[in-house]
Motif scaffolding. Structure first.
Motif, PDB file in Angstrom:
ATOM      1  N   GLU A  46     -15.748  -7.340  -5.855  1.00  0.00           N
ATOM      2  CA  GLU A  46     -16.558  -6.149  -6.119  1.00  0.00           C
ATOM      3  C   GLU A  46     -17.774  -6.541  -6.958  1.00  0.00           C
ATOM      4  O   GLU A  46     -17.782  -7.566  -7.612  1.00  0.00           O
ATOM      5  CB  GLU A  46     -15.734  -5.099  -6.889  1.00  0.00           C
ATOM      6  CG  GLU A  46     -14.568  -4.534  -6.118  1.00  0.00           C
ATOM      7  CD  GLU A  46     -13.351  -5.456  -6.154  1.00  0.00           C
ATOM      8  OE1 GLU A  46     -13.168  -6.175  -7.155  1.00  0.00           O
ATOM      9  OE2 GLU A  46     -12.600  -5.472  -5.175  1.00  0.00           O
ATOM     10  N   TRP A  47     -18.782  -5.673  -6.962  1.00  0.00           N
ATOM     11  CA  TRP A  47     -19.976  -5.926  -7.770  1.00  0.00           C
ATOM     12  C   TRP A  47     -19.608  -5.923  -9.253  1.00  0.00           C
ATOM     13  O   TRP A  47     -19.014  -4.976  -9.740  1.00  0.00           O
ATOM     14  CB  TRP A  47     -21.040  -4.861  -7.517  1.00  0.00           C
ATOM     15  CG  TRP A  47     -21.742  -5.049  -6.214  1.00  0.00           C
ATOM     16  CD1 TRP A  47     -21.585  -4.302  -5.091  1.00  0.00           C
ATOM     17  CD2 TRP A  47     -22.702  -6.050  -5.901  1.00  0.00           C
ATOM     18  NE1 TRP A  47     -22.387  -4.780  -4.093  1.00  0.00           N
ATOM     19  CE2 TRP A  47     -23.084  -5.855  -4.559  1.00  0.00           C
ATOM     20  CE3 TRP A  47     -23.273  -7.103  -6.605  1.00  0.00           C
ATOM     21  CZ2 TRP A  47     -24.024  -6.665  -3.918  1.00  0.00           C
ATOM     22  CZ3 TRP A  47     -24.198  -7.903  -5.970  1.00  0.00           C
ATOM     23  CH2 TRP A  47     -24.565  -7.690  -4.645  1.00  0.00           C
ATOM     24  N   ASN A  48     -19.937  -7.012  -9.926  1.00  0.00           N
ATOM     25  CA  ASN A  48     -19.747  -7.147 -11.371  1.00  0.00           C
ATOM     26  C   ASN A  48     -20.950  -7.843 -11.955  1.00  0.00           C
ATOM     27  O   ASN A  48     -21.596  -8.656 -11.287  1.00  0.00           O
ATOM     28  CB  ASN A  48     -18.499  -7.973 -11.700  1.00  0.00           C
ATOM     29  CG  ASN A  48     -17.238  -7.155 -11.628  1.00  0.00           C
ATOM     30  OD1 ASN A  48     -17.149  -6.109 -12.242  1.00  0.00           O
ATOM     31  ND2 ASN A  48     -16.271  -7.630 -10.869  1.00  0.00           N
ATOM     32  N   LEU A  85     -26.100 -11.708  -4.567  1.00  0.00           N
ATOM     33  CA  LEU A  85     -26.658 -11.625  -5.913  1.00  0.00           C
ATOM     34  C   LEU A  85     -27.685 -10.502  -5.945  1.00  0.00           C
ATOM     35  O   LEU A  85     -28.419 -10.289  -4.974  1.00  0.00           O
ATOM     36  CB  LEU A  85     -27.375 -12.920  -6.290  1.00  0.00           C
ATOM     37  CG  LEU A  85     -26.607 -14.225  -6.166  1.00  0.00           C
ATOM     38  CD1 LEU A  85     -27.540 -15.392  -6.424  1.00  0.00           C
ATOM     39  CD2 LEU A  85     -25.447 -14.252  -7.117  1.00  0.00           C
ATOM     40  N   LYS A  86     -27.746  -9.781  -7.068  1.00  0.00           N
ATOM     41  CA  LYS A  86     -28.814  -8.796  -7.260  1.00  0.00           C
ATOM     42  C   LYS A  86     -29.049  -8.610  -8.756  1.00  0.00           C
ATOM     43  O   LYS A  86     -28.230  -9.002  -9.572  1.00  0.00           O
ATOM     44  CB  LYS A  86     -28.489  -7.465  -6.579  1.00  0.00           C
ATOM     45  CG  LYS A  86     -27.346  -6.687  -7.199  1.00  0.00           C
ATOM     46  CD  LYS A  86     -27.157  -5.374  -6.465  1.00  0.00           C
ATOM     47  CE  LYS A  86     -26.061  -4.553  -7.128  1.00  0.00           C
ATOM     48  NZ  LYS A  86     -25.871  -3.263  -6.455  1.00  0.00           N
ATOM     49  N   ASP A  87     -30.181  -8.040  -9.072  1.00  0.00           N
ATOM     50  CA  ASP A  87     -30.537  -7.711 -10.458  1.00  0.00           C
ATOM     51  C   ASP A  87     -30.392  -8.902 -11.398  1.00  0.00           C
ATOM     52  O   ASP A  87     -29.663  -8.853 -12.383  1.00  0.00           O
ATOM     53  CB  ASP A  87     -29.728  -6.518 -10.960  1.00  0.00           C
ATOM     54  CG  ASP A  87     -30.020  -5.247 -10.177  1.00  0.00           C
ATOM     55  OD1 ASP A  87     -31.147  -5.131  -9.670  1.00  0.00           O
ATOM     56  OD2 ASP A  87     -29.135  -4.397 -10.069  1.00  0.00           O
ATOM     57  N   LEU A  88     -31.100  -9.943 -11.095  1.00  0.00           N
ATOM     58  CA  LEU A  88     -31.143 -11.133 -11.951  1.00  0.00           C
ATOM     59  C   LEU A  88     -32.085 -10.843 -13.115  1.00  0.00           C
ATOM     60  O   LEU A  88     -33.269 -10.571 -12.896  1.00  0.00           O
ATOM     61  CB  LEU A  88     -31.652 -12.312 -11.129  1.00  0.00           C
ATOM     62  CG  LEU A  88     -31.599 -13.678 -11.744  1.00  0.00           C
ATOM     63  CD1 LEU A  88     -30.162 -14.191 -11.726  1.00  0.00           C
ATOM     64  CD2 LEU A  88     -32.488 -14.628 -10.980  1.00  0.00           C
ATOM     65  N   ASN A  89     -31.561 -10.836 -14.356  1.00  0.00           N
ATOM     66  CA  ASN A  89     -32.356 -10.456 -15.531  1.00  0.00           C
ATOM     67  C   ASN A  89     -32.249 -11.493 -16.633  1.00  0.00           C
ATOM     68  O   ASN A  89     -31.157 -11.885 -17.022  1.00  0.00           O
ATOM     69  CB  ASN A  89     -31.870  -9.112 -16.093  1.00  0.00           C
ATOM     70  CG  ASN A  89     -32.137  -7.977 -15.161  1.00  0.00           C
ATOM     71  OD1 ASN A  89     -33.272  -7.750 -14.766  1.00  0.00           O
ATOM     72  ND2 ASN A  89     -31.096  -7.265 -14.783  1.00  0.00           N
ATOM     73  N   PHE A  90     -33.396 -11.913 -17.134  1.00  0.00           N
ATOM     74  CA  PHE A  90     -33.453 -12.770 -18.317  1.00  0.00           C
ATOM     75  C   PHE A  90     -33.744 -11.863 -19.511  1.00  0.00           C
ATOM     76  O   PHE A  90     -34.712 -11.101 -19.488  1.00  0.00           O
ATOM     77  CB  PHE A  90     -34.554 -13.827 -18.194  1.00  0.00           C
ATOM     78  CG  PHE A  90     -34.226 -14.911 -17.227  1.00  0.00           C
ATOM     79  CD1 PHE A  90     -33.449 -15.977 -17.603  1.00  0.00           C
ATOM     80  CD2 PHE A  90     -34.683 -14.847 -15.916  1.00  0.00           C
ATOM     81  CE1 PHE A  90     -33.132 -16.985 -16.706  1.00  0.00           C
ATOM     82  CE2 PHE A  90     -34.378 -15.847 -15.015  1.00  0.00           C
ATOM     83  CZ  PHE A  90     -33.602 -16.911 -15.405  1.00  0.00           C
ATOM     84  N   GLU A  91     -32.883 -11.915 -20.513  1.00  0.00           N
ATOM     85  CA  GLU A  91     -33.062 -11.094 -21.717  1.00  0.00           C
ATOM     86  C   GLU A  91     -33.797 -11.937 -22.769  1.00  0.00           C
ATOM     87  O   GLU A  91     -33.300 -12.996 -23.157  1.00  0.00           O
ATOM     88  CB  GLU A  91     -31.709 -10.651 -22.255  1.00  0.00           C
ATOM     89  CG  GLU A  91     -30.930  -9.786 -21.291  1.00  0.00           C
ATOM     90  CD  GLU A  91     -31.610  -8.465 -20.986  1.00  0.00           C
ATOM     91  OE1 GLU A  91     -32.276  -7.909 -21.883  1.00  0.00           O
ATOM     92  OE2 GLU A  91     -31.469  -7.994 -19.847  1.00  0.00           O
ATOM     93  N   PRO A  92     -34.962 -11.484 -23.217  1.00  0.00           N
ATOM     94  CA  PRO A  92     -35.749 -12.266 -24.196  1.00  0.00           C
ATOM     95  C   PRO A  92     -35.118 -12.236 -25.582  1.00  0.00           C
ATOM     96  O   PRO A  92     -34.287 -11.402 -25.895  1.00  0.00           O
ATOM     97  CB  PRO A  92     -37.105 -11.580 -24.188  1.00  0.00           C
ATOM     98  CG  PRO A  92     -36.814 -10.179 -23.783  1.00  0.00           C
ATOM     99  CD  PRO A  92     -35.619 -10.254 -22.857  1.00  0.00           C
ATOM    100  N   ARG A  93     -35.573 -13.177 -26.385  1.00  0.00           N
ATOM    101  CA  ARG A  93     -35.145 -13.235 -27.788  1.00  0.00           C
ATOM    102  C   ARG A  93     -35.723 -12.090 -28.553  1.00  0.00           C
ATOM    103  O   ARG A  93     -36.722 -11.551 -28.302  1.00  0.00           O
ATOM    104  CB  ARG A  93     -35.581 -14.544 -28.435  1.00  0.00           C
ATOM    105  CG  ARG A  93     -34.811 -15.685 -27.912  1.00  0.00           C
ATOM    106  CD  ARG A  93     -35.185 -16.921 -28.662  1.00  0.00           C
ATOM    107  NE  ARG A  93     -34.316 -17.955 -28.137  1.00  0.00           N
ATOM    108  CZ  ARG A  93     -34.081 -19.073 -28.712  1.00  0.00           C
ATOM    109  NH1 ARG A  93     -34.650 -19.363 -29.829  1.00  0.00           N
ATOM    110  NH2 ARG A  93     -33.285 -19.961 -28.183  1.00  0.00           N
TER     111      ARG A  93
END
Length: 93
Positions: A46-48, A85-93
């Protein structure tokens, strides 16, 4: 990546009817070698959302990033399938 982002989050799901990979590894590579390997397991059908902690003590120049899916479960030998794969996000510092 390590200097600009602290976390990578990606949503993943396995193909219906195919075996789900039992682990996913993010490999961060420099010019001549693999700098870091970050692994999450197990991977669900499932999507996780899966997250990788990119913070490190020593920032390094990353020239390539690869997601590697491992299927090493004992079973009927069927290990092929599609991973979405979907919604690939890099979270900034």
């Amino acid at each position: 990546i390590g200097r600009q982002a602290e976390e990578l989050a990606v949503e993943v799901a396995a193909e219906e009817g195919a075996p789900a990979p039992n682990e996913m590894t993010l490999e961060l590579k420099g010019k001549f070698s693999t700098l870091r390997r970050l692994t999450v397991k197990p991977v669900s059908k499932e999507w996780n959302t899966y997250s990788f902690d990119l913070s490190s003590e020593k920032p390094a120049a990353v020239s390539e990033a690869a997601l590697v899916f491992e299927q090493s479960r004992v079973g009927d030998g069927r290990s092929s399938g599609t991973v979405y794969l979907k919604d690939l996000n890099f979270e900034p510092r």
